[in-house]
Design a protein around this motif. Structure first.
Motif, PDB file in Angstrom:
ATOM      1  N   ASP A  26       7.245  57.042  28.151  1.00 60.76           N
ATOM      2  CA  ASP A  26       8.269  57.811  27.296  1.00 60.76           C
ATOM      3  C   ASP A  26       9.747  57.299  27.691  1.00 60.76           C
ATOM      4  OD1 ASP A  26       6.421  59.312  25.950  1.00 60.76           O
ATOM      5  OD2 ASP A  26       6.653  61.173  27.569  1.00 60.76           O
ATOM      6  N   TYR A  27       9.932  57.419  29.107  1.00 63.53           N
ATOM      7  CA  TYR A  27      11.962  57.082  29.591  1.00 63.53           C
ATOM      8  C   TYR A  27      11.710  55.469  28.893  1.00 63.53           C
ATOM      9  CZ  TYR A  27      15.166  55.279  32.064  1.00 63.53           C
ATOM     10  OH  TYR A  27      16.663  54.762  32.144  1.00 63.53           O
ATOM     11  N   SER A  29      10.286  53.346  26.404  1.00 70.91           N
ATOM     12  CA  SER A  29      11.095  53.959  25.350  1.00 70.91           C
ATOM     13  C   SER A  29      11.863  54.184  24.506  1.00 70.91           C
ATOM     14  CB  SER A  29       9.662  54.273  24.160  1.00 70.91           C
ATOM     15  OG  SER A  29       8.418  53.465  25.128  1.00 70.91           O
ATOM     16  N   GLU A  30      12.362  55.339  25.224  1.00 70.00           N
ATOM     17  CA  GLU A  30      13.678  55.565  24.851  1.00 70.00           C
ATOM     18  C   GLU A  30      14.922  54.710  25.562  1.00 70.00           C
ATOM     19  OE1 GLU A  30      14.213  58.355  23.860  1.00 70.00           O
ATOM     20  OE2 GLU A  30      12.560  59.205  22.889  1.00 70.00           O
ATOM     21  N   ALA A  31      14.697  54.625  26.756  1.00 78.06           N
ATOM     22  CA  ALA A  31      15.991  53.574  27.275  1.00 78.06           C
ATOM     23  C   ALA A  31      16.041  52.333  26.480  1.00 78.06           C
ATOM     24  CB  ALA A  31      14.680  53.191  28.822  1.00 78.06           C
ATOM     25  N   SER A  32      14.703  51.334  26.190  1.00 77.88           N
ATOM     26  CA  SER A  32      14.646  50.480  25.696  1.00 77.88           C
ATOM     27  C   SER A  32      15.371  50.455  23.794  1.00 77.88           C
ATOM     28  CB  SER A  32      13.206  49.783  25.195  1.00 77.88           C
ATOM     29  OG  SER A  32      12.374  49.596  26.338  1.00 77.88           O
ATOM     30  N   ARG A  33      15.321  51.665  23.377  1.00 78.61           N
ATOM     31  CA  ARG A  33      15.883  52.157  22.359  1.00 78.61           C
ATOM     32  C   ARG A  33      17.485  52.089  22.086  1.00 78.61           C
ATOM     33  NH1 ARG A  33      10.532  54.903  20.683  1.00 78.61           N
ATOM     34  NH2 ARG A  33      11.639  56.808  21.419  1.00 78.61           N
ATOM     35  N   GLU A 173      34.018  56.762  35.536  1.00 73.63           N
ATOM     36  CA  GLU A 173      34.465  56.823  37.273  1.00 73.63           C
ATOM     37  C   GLU A 173      34.047  55.944  37.513  1.00 73.63           C
ATOM     38  OE1 GLU A 173      33.776  61.149  38.806  1.00 73.63           O
ATOM     39  OE2 GLU A 173      34.998  61.970  37.300  1.00 73.63           O
ATOM     40  N   LEU A 174      32.753  55.471  37.526  1.00 74.95           N
ATOM     41  CA  LEU A 174      31.886  54.573  37.568  1.00 74.95           C
ATOM     42  C   LEU A 174      30.875  53.253  36.772  1.00 74.95           C
ATOM     43  CD1 LEU A 174      29.511  56.785  40.731  1.00 74.95           C
ATOM     44  CD2 LEU A 174      31.699  55.186  41.168  1.00 74.95           C
ATOM     45  N   HIS A 175      31.076  52.458  37.344  1.00 75.71           N
ATOM     46  CA  HIS A 175      30.210  51.379  36.369  1.00 75.71           C
ATOM     47  C   HIS A 175      28.884  50.884  35.976  1.00 75.71           C
ATOM     48  CE1 HIS A 175      29.183  49.911  40.169  1.00 75.71           C
ATOM     49  NE2 HIS A 175      28.978  49.192  40.091  1.00 75.71           N
ATOM     50  N   TYR A 176      28.411  51.837  36.522  1.00 70.86           N
ATOM     51  CA  TYR A 176      26.570  52.202  36.065  1.00 70.86           C
ATOM     52  C   TYR A 176      26.772  52.907  34.976  1.00 70.86           C
ATOM     53  CZ  TYR A 176      26.071  51.356  40.805  1.00 70.86           C
ATOM     54  OH  TYR A 176      26.455  50.496  42.257  1.00 70.86           O
ATOM     55  N   ILE A 177      25.504  52.552  33.968  1.00 74.90           N
ATOM     56  CA  ILE A 177      25.310  52.990  33.041  1.00 74.90           C
ATOM     57  C   ILE A 177      24.902  54.085  32.678  1.00 74.90           C
ATOM     58  CG2 ILE A 177      24.619  52.444  30.563  1.00 74.90           C
ATOM     59  CD1 ILE A 177      24.740  49.482  31.245  1.00 74.90           C
ATOM     60  N   ALA A 178      25.959  55.392  32.555  1.00 73.80           N
ATOM     61  CA  ALA A 178      25.367  57.018  32.384  1.00 73.80           C
ATOM     62  C   ALA A 178      24.449  57.404  31.469  1.00 73.80           C
ATOM     63  CB  ALA A 178      26.608  58.082  32.351  1.00 73.80           C
ATOM     64  N   PRO A 179      24.294  56.565  30.368  1.00 73.86           N
ATOM     65  CA  PRO A 179      23.054  57.451  29.638  1.00 73.86           C
ATOM     66  C   PRO A 179      21.653  57.113  29.723  1.00 73.86           C
ATOM     67  CG  PRO A 179      25.412  56.737  28.022  1.00 73.86           C
ATOM     68  CD  PRO A 179      25.132  55.895  29.485  1.00 73.86           C
ATOM     69  N   LEU A 180      21.625  55.808  30.467  1.00 70.16           N
ATOM     70  CA  LEU A 180      20.110  55.346  30.925  1.00 70.16           C
ATOM     71  C   LEU A 180      19.914  56.690  32.390  1.00 70.16           C
ATOM     72  CD1 LEU A 180      20.250  51.488  30.805  1.00 70.16           C
ATOM     73  CD2 LEU A 180      19.726  53.361  29.194  1.00 70.16           C
ATOM     74  N   GLU A 181      21.211  56.927  32.387  1.00 74.55           N
ATOM     75  CA  GLU A 181      20.787  58.210  33.805  1.00 74.55           C
ATOM     76  C   GLU A 181      20.266  59.704  33.171  1.00 74.55           C
ATOM     77  OE1 GLU A 181      23.292  58.365  37.473  1.00 74.55           O
ATOM     78  OE2 GLU A 181      23.435  56.187  37.709  1.00 74.55           O
ATOM     79  N   TYR A 182      21.139  59.557  32.228  1.00 74.55           N
ATOM     80  CA  TYR A 182      20.637  60.982  31.659  1.00 74.55           C
ATOM     81  C   TYR A 182      19.525  61.154  30.766  1.00 74.55           C
ATOM     82  CZ  TYR A 182      25.979  61.128  31.886  1.00 74.55           C
ATOM     83  OH  TYR A 182      26.862  61.230  32.411  1.00 74.55           O
ATOM     84  N   LEU A 183      19.205  60.075  30.357  1.00 75.35           N
ATOM     85  CA  LEU A 183      17.742  60.059  29.522  1.00 75.35           C
ATOM     86  C   LEU A 183      16.000  59.463  30.825  1.00 75.35           C
ATOM     87  CD1 LEU A 183      18.348  56.713  27.200  1.00 75.35           C
ATOM     88  CD2 LEU A 183      17.628  59.034  26.688  1.00 75.35           C
ATOM     89  N   SER A 184      16.269  59.401  31.690  1.00 76.87           N
ATOM     90  CA  SER A 184      15.422  59.770  32.898  1.00 76.87           C
ATOM     91  C   SER A 184      15.581  61.214  33.444  1.00 76.87           C
ATOM     92  CB  SER A 184      15.383  59.039  33.923  1.00 76.87           C
ATOM     93  OG  SER A 184      16.968  58.788  34.945  1.00 76.87           O
TER      94      SER A 184
END
Length: 249
Positions: A26-27, A29-33, A173-184
């Motif tokens: 599921d993650y 699929s969501e992350a790809s979208r 604050e940091l250069h990592y892509i935050a929404p992909l962490e929230y989606l997990s």
């Protein structure tokens, strides 16, 4: 050190593995979208095959995820993971604080033994844990390497802060892509729920430590019996227990 092979799967182990594998799907699929929309709008992701600047970071995961990794490894790789786990333990025992623990993990414990340094790729990509699935960078790979931030001048650090703040996809604050962490987050929730149902307890901790413990019959027997105290004693007997790297709830 004892090199152990994969254990026969039980109904409880199958339950927790299937719950997490479904959540991984599921993650994915969501992350790809999300990534499709992000890149269509001009967003950039700098991660790619052969990039391994973050593969020496400490990784926290659930026992449910560790079981998936365990069953993907042969005896040789399990032995390499346990050797790494013992370095993690030595670091945890002597680090005065978390910052030192993380820095020494990256510089001294080093890269994950499942990383193929010749290709820069994970040798067990399909079974990688959540943190390896949801970490993406909106900046070039050099920003993910240990020591790069410290090498920047005060002026460059201020510029970094300004660049992060205006870069789509970061938390500002940091250069990592935050929404992909929230989606997990549903993966973590699925793991917690599955462990509660199957074991009556939850086990969390260091990636390499939990994979090593999951290959030990006495540890798994205690977990599957819902006996957290016995599981902790088995981890202590194996020399793989420390509050920083093993939590049994």
């Amino acid at each position: 050190m004892t090199a152990l092979g994969p254990l026969p799967p039980t109904a409880a182990v199958r339950l927790v593995k299937e719950a997490v594998q479904d959540a991984y799907a599921d993650y994915g699929s969501e992350a790809s979208r999300w990534l499709d929309g992000f890149t269509r709008q001009g967003g950039q992701v700098f991660c790619g095959a052969g990039c391994f600047g973050c593969c020496n970071m400490p990784i926290r995961l659930s026992l449910a995820e560790a079981l998936i990794v365990r069953d993907a490894l042969n005896a040789e790789k399990l032995a390499a993971v346990e050797a790494h786990a013992r370095q993690v333990l030595a670091n945890a025992r002597t680090a005065p604080d978390e910052d030192v623990y993380v820095r020494r993990h990256r510089l001294e414990v080093g890269y994950c033994p499942l990383l193929d340094r010749a290709t820069g790729q994970c040798s067990e990509y399909e079974s990688r844990p959540t943190r390896c699935r949801d970490t993406f960078s909106a900046f070039p790979a050099r920003y993910c390497t240990e020591g790069y931030w410290e090498s920047l001048s005060p002026r460059d650090k201020r510029q970094y802060a300004r660049d992060v703040a205006r870069t789509p996809g970061t938390d500002g604050e940091l250069h990592y892509i935050a929404p992909l962490e929230y989606l997990s987050e549903p993966v973590w929730e699925a793991a917690a729920g599955a462990m509660d149902r199957a074991f009556g307890l939850q086990v969390w901790g260091d990636f390499w430590v939990l994979v090593s413990l999951s290959a030990r019959p006495d540890f798994m027997a205690a977990v599957e019996a819902g006996d957290g105290r016995a599981a902790l004693k088995a981890a202590q007997a194996a020399g793989l227990s420390h509050p920083m790297i093993l939590e049994i709830e």
